[in-house]
Write an enzyme that holds these catalytic residues in place. Structure first.
Site, PDB file in Angstrom:
ATOM      1  N   TYR A 145       0.799  -1.227   0.000  1.00  0.00           N
ATOM      2  CA  TYR A 145       0.000   0.000   0.000  1.00  0.00           C
ATOM      3  C   TYR A 145       0.833   1.280   0.000  1.00  0.00           C
ATOM      4  CZ  TYR A 145      -4.631  -2.084   0.496  1.00  0.00           C
ATOM      5  OH  TYR A 145      -5.805  -2.749   0.255  1.00  0.00           O
ATOM      6  N   LYS A 196       2.774 -15.405   2.334  1.00  0.00           N
ATOM      7  CA  LYS A 196       2.963 -16.163   1.103  1.00  0.00           C
ATOM      8  C   LYS A 196       4.465 -16.364   0.922  1.00  0.00           C
ATOM      9  CE  LYS A 196       1.420 -18.114  -2.635  1.00  0.00           C
ATOM     10  NZ  LYS A 196       0.633 -19.368  -2.621  1.00  0.00           N
ATOM     11  N   ASP A 229      -3.357 -18.483   0.831  1.00  0.00           N
ATOM     12  CA  ASP A 229      -4.373 -19.184   0.023  1.00  0.00           C
ATOM     13  C   ASP A 229      -5.058 -20.269   0.858  1.00  0.00           C
ATOM     14  OD1 ASP A 229      -1.870 -20.433  -0.006  1.00  0.00           O
ATOM     15  OD2 ASP A 229      -1.938 -21.010  -2.116  1.00  0.00           O
ATOM     16  N   ASP A 253      -6.733  -7.007   3.816  1.00  0.00           N
ATOM     17  CA  ASP A 253      -7.863  -6.379   3.128  1.00  0.00           C
ATOM     18  C   ASP A 253      -8.773  -7.450   2.542  1.00  0.00           C
ATOM     19  OD1 ASP A 253      -9.414  -4.332   1.841  1.00  0.00           O
ATOM     20  OD2 ASP A 253      -8.401  -4.864  -0.021  1.00  0.00           O
ATOM     21  N   ASP A 257     -12.853  -9.001   3.881  1.00  0.00           N
ATOM     22  CA  ASP A 257     -14.118  -9.049   3.132  1.00  0.00           C
ATOM     23  C   ASP A 257     -14.693 -10.470   3.199  1.00  0.00           C
ATOM     24  OD1 ASP A 257     -13.920  -6.342   2.342  1.00  0.00           O
ATOM     25  OD2 ASP A 257     -14.627  -6.767   0.314  1.00  0.00           O
TER      26      ASP A 257
HETATM   27  C1  IPM Z   1     -10.671  -1.151   3.199  1.00  0.00           C
HETATM   28  C2  IPM Z   1     -10.739  -0.618   1.782  1.00  0.00           C
HETATM   29  C3  IPM Z   1      -9.508   0.230   1.446  1.00  0.00           C
HETATM   30  C4  IPM Z   1      -8.289  -0.660   1.579  1.00  0.00           C
HETATM   31  C5  IPM Z   1      -9.569   0.883   0.048  1.00  0.00           C
HETATM   32  C6  IPM Z   1     -10.763   1.783  -0.101  1.00  0.00           C
HETATM   33  C7  IPM Z   1      -8.309   1.644  -0.292  1.00  0.00           C
HETATM   34  O1  IPM Z   1     -10.919  -1.661   0.881  1.00  0.00           O
HETATM   35  O2  IPM Z   1     -10.565  -0.340   4.142  1.00  0.00           O
HETATM   36  O3  IPM Z   1     -10.772  -2.362   3.398  1.00  0.00           O
HETATM   37  O4  IPM Z   1      -7.924  -1.374   0.632  1.00  0.00           O
HETATM   38  O5  IPM Z   1      -7.684  -0.645   2.644  1.00  0.00           O
HETATM   39 MN    MN Z   2     -11.283  -3.564   1.835  1.00  0.00          MN
END
Ligand code: IPM
Ligand code: MN
Ligand code: NAD
Length: 360
Positions: A145, A196, A229, A253, A257
């Protein structure tokens, strides 16, 4: 933990960046909840709205003012809705405001608890809240990042695009240490590091080294490792084995999700961006969901639960627990939005949680 949270007693100064899209709608509900908490517990919360957003950028040409991060440092905490707008295709304002806050305030811990509140919200067969209850610590200040790199001969068939991943001993050490200290403080017995290192043999060898050097200092905690993975697979097949997961910025990240999906979707997931002892930032895991914006359909629980994480970090633990209790009651009574099987709009779902706090 390495140092006490910003102890502010019964008052707190909070900067609020509602941002874009559904960020504005869910933040409005989180603020209603905080006002209800203020009333019930006799707190004094100063909630200062900051206009930074795509609208602000498009109107002023600046993503945030030059003294913006110094301004944020004057608050006890920062609450963010979401940033992202199709009118800003390069996402410049989100990068400056959201990633900028993480980097400039050195918020190296991305704290993302994954909690299934009710069995019916889990997309996995037969899984209960006991099976989905773990915390991901995502390194938040380096990795892929850092925006080091560039494009050469962009737009041609000779284009070369370079995006560097940075792993420093200091960065890796402090997030892994935080994960172990969190486990120890909560009486947990398992920390899993995911990398990884079989393919990324330089950068992730550093994660291996730090993790294996640190683990013996925590004799009551089983230190395990998966390649990222395999971690993704086990999060689906056997999430109950996890208590604490620690990983790098990009992998964190992605798997959060996935973790959000196990909880019932992105609308449910909360996060804190922490530098223990300093001004920290709290936000739902989801984004601005532009196609949902302005329709009163977004689930406000991720934003409301993020406000609870904020109060917890500020030392207001009973207040945080009251929010979590009201969220759980609303979920059990199905007083929730459509994404998790209810019939309510964003505002009505927020109101149900406010009632749970006010009438408790
Ligand atoms: C998160 C988001 C951010 C990230 C994006 C919007 C840059 O996906 O906070 O999870 O990747 O950190
Ligand atoms: Mn995210
Ligand atoms: P998103 O999280 O905004 O939405 C993806 C999908 O998740 C939505 O279409 C919806 O189905 C569901 N969802 C998300 N939040 C929900 C909620 N509160 N209630 C119900 N359902 C919800 O991700 P995206 O579509 O990939 O990104 C949209 C924009 O948001 C982009 O500009 C992206 O960069 C930005 N983004 C910002 C943040 C942040 O500010 N922290 C995080 C992620 C994405």
């Amino acid at each position: 933990m390495e140092s006490p949270p910003t102890a502010v007693g019964r008052t707190a100064n909070i900067a609020v960046i509602a941002g874009d899209g559904i960020g504005r709608e869910v933040t409005a509900e989180a603020l209603n909840v905080l006002r209800a908490i203020e009333q019930r517990f006799g707190l004094s919360l100063h909630l200062e709205p900051l206009p930074w957003s795509a609208d602000y950028y498009l109107q002023t040409g600046v993503t945030l003012p030059p003294d913006g991060f110094n301004l944020l440092r004057q608050f006890d905490a920062v609450l963010i809705g979401a940033l992202g707008d199709p009118r800003v295709p390069d996402n410049r304002h989100a990068r400056d405001i959201l990633l900028g806050t993480r980097f400039e305030l050195d918020l190296y811990v991305n704290y993302r608890p994954i909690r299934l509140l009710d069995e019916r919200l889990c997309p996995l067969k037969g899984r209960t809240p006991d099976d989905v209850r773990f915390t991901v610590f995502r390194e938040n200040t380096e990795g892929l990042y850092v925006s080091i790199g560039g494009r050469f001969k962009a737009g041609t068939e000779d284009e070369v695009a370079i995006q560097e991943e940075i792993n420093t001993w200091k960065g890796v050490h402090r997030i892994i240490r935080h994960a172990f200290e969190f486990a120890k403080a909560r009486g947990l017995s398992r920390v899993c590091m995911a990398d990884k290192s079989n393919a990324m043999t330089a950068g992730h060898a550093l994660w291996q080294r730090v993790f294996h050097e640190m683990a013996p200092a925590y004799p009551g905690i089983a230190a395990t490792h998966y390649y990222i993975d395999a971690l993704a697979m086990y999060m689906v097949l056997d999430p109950g084995q996890f208590e604490v997961i620690v990983t790098n910025n990009l992998f964190g990240d992605i798997v959060t999700d996935l973790g959000a999906a196990l909880q019932g979707g992105l609308g449910m997931a909360a996060s804190g961006n922490l530098h223990p002892g300093r001004t920290s930032m709290f936000e739902p895991v989801h984004g601005s969901a532009p196609t949902f914006a302005g329709k009163n359909v977004a689930n406000p629980i991720g934003a409301i639960a993020s406000a609870a994480l904020m109060l917890e970090t500020l030392g207001m633990t009973a207040e945080a627990a009251a929010i979590d209790g009201a969220v759980l009651a609303a979920v059990r009574e199905n007083q929730v939005t459509q994404d998790i099987g209810g019939t309510l709009g964003t505002r009505e779902a927020g109101d149900a949680i406010v009632r749970g706090i006010t009438h408790a």
